[in-house]
Motif scaffolding. Structure first.
Motif, short mmCIF file in Angstrom:
data_model
loop_
_atom_site.label_atom_id
_atom_site.label_comp_id
_atom_site.label_asym_id
_atom_site.label_seq_id
_atom_site.Cartn_x
_atom_site.Cartn_y
_atom_site.Cartn_z
N GLU A 195 -12.44 25.11 -19.72
CA GLU A 195 -12.44 26.56 -19.59
C GLU A 195 -13.58 27.03 -18.69
OE1 GLU A 195 -11.94 30.27 -22.53
OE2 GLU A 195 -13.86 29.21 -22.70
N LEU A 207 -2.30 25.35 -14.54
CA LEU A 207 -3.42 24.62 -13.95
C LEU A 207 -3.34 23.16 -14.37
CD1 LEU A 207 -6.23 27.18 -14.80
CD2 LEU A 207 -4.91 27.01 -12.67
N THR A 260 -10.23 21.29 -10.88
CA THR A 260 -9.17 22.20 -11.32
C THR A 260 -8.27 22.53 -10.13
OG1 THR A 260 -10.71 23.20 -12.89
CG2 THR A 260 -8.69 24.42 -12.43
N ARG A 263 -12.83 27.16 -15.11
CA ARG A 263 -11.83 28.16 -14.68
C ARG A 263 -12.48 29.49 -14.26
NH1 ARG A 263 -8.92 27.03 -20.11
NH2 ARG A 263 -8.33 24.87 -19.74
N TYR A 277 -1.52 30.12 -18.14
CA TYR A 277 -2.03 31.47 -18.33
C TYR A 277 -0.99 32.48 -17.87
CZ TYR A 277 -6.89 30.21 -19.28
OH TYR A 277 -8.04 29.73 -19.86
N GLU A 324 -6.02 19.90 -14.65
CA GLU A 324 -7.47 19.72 -14.69
C GLU A 324 -7.82 18.27 -15.00
OE1 GLU A 324 -8.59 23.94 -16.68
OE2 GLU A 324 -7.29 22.61 -17.83
N ILE A 380 -11.33 31.24 -11.15
CA ILE A 380 -9.97 31.80 -11.27
C ILE A 380 -10.02 33.09 -12.07
CG2 ILE A 380 -7.64 31.38 -12.15
CD1 ILE A 380 -8.22 28.35 -11.56
#
Length: 131
Positions: free
Chosen positions: A29, A85, A73, A32, A103, A87, A35
């Protein structure tokens, strides 16, 4: 691809000497953030856009304190209102974990998903997974 370097902390190390498995989704996380910034540039939770629908993690090798880890990512798919995504976490040249996260671009005030703006899609396309 987005790259984030993580410096493992002592507190993330468990009783058997490696980074605890519950830490890995937190690291993913953290990577991210670029993003999240695309969707909510001011990071305001009053206008937060990215709502997680699903996350999966495969643990492939142990990760240890004392050596930095790199989170990579990519964007795997871009839909009308959602994105997937892909990762990976690497340490010392070893792929240690991989996963995916889905998401949706969400309007909190209206409580509904909404289309991802074209300019955000264009930026996300620069990070498409090409393996």
């Amino acid at each position: 691809m987005y790259r984030t370097i993580i410096e493992p902390r002592v507190s993330e190390t468990d009783g058997v000497g490696h980074i605890n498995n519950t830490t890995i989704p937190i690291w993913l996380e953290a990577a991210r953030n670029p993003i999240f910034k695309l969707f909510t540039p001011d990071h305001s939770f009053d206008n937060w856009k990215m709502i997680i629908l699903n996350i999966n993690v495969d643990y492939l090798s142990q990760i240890y304190f004392g050596k930095e880890a790199e989170v990579r990512t990519w964007v795997r798919k871009i839909g009308n209102s959602s994105l997937e995504l892909y990762e990976e976490i690497h340490q010392g040249g070893t792929l240690c974990a991989k996963g995916k996260a889905v998401y949706v671009n969400f309007n909190v005030e209206e409580q509904r998903s909404e289309s991802i703006p074209v300019e955000i899609k264009e930026e996300l396309e620069k990070h498409l997974y090409d393996k």
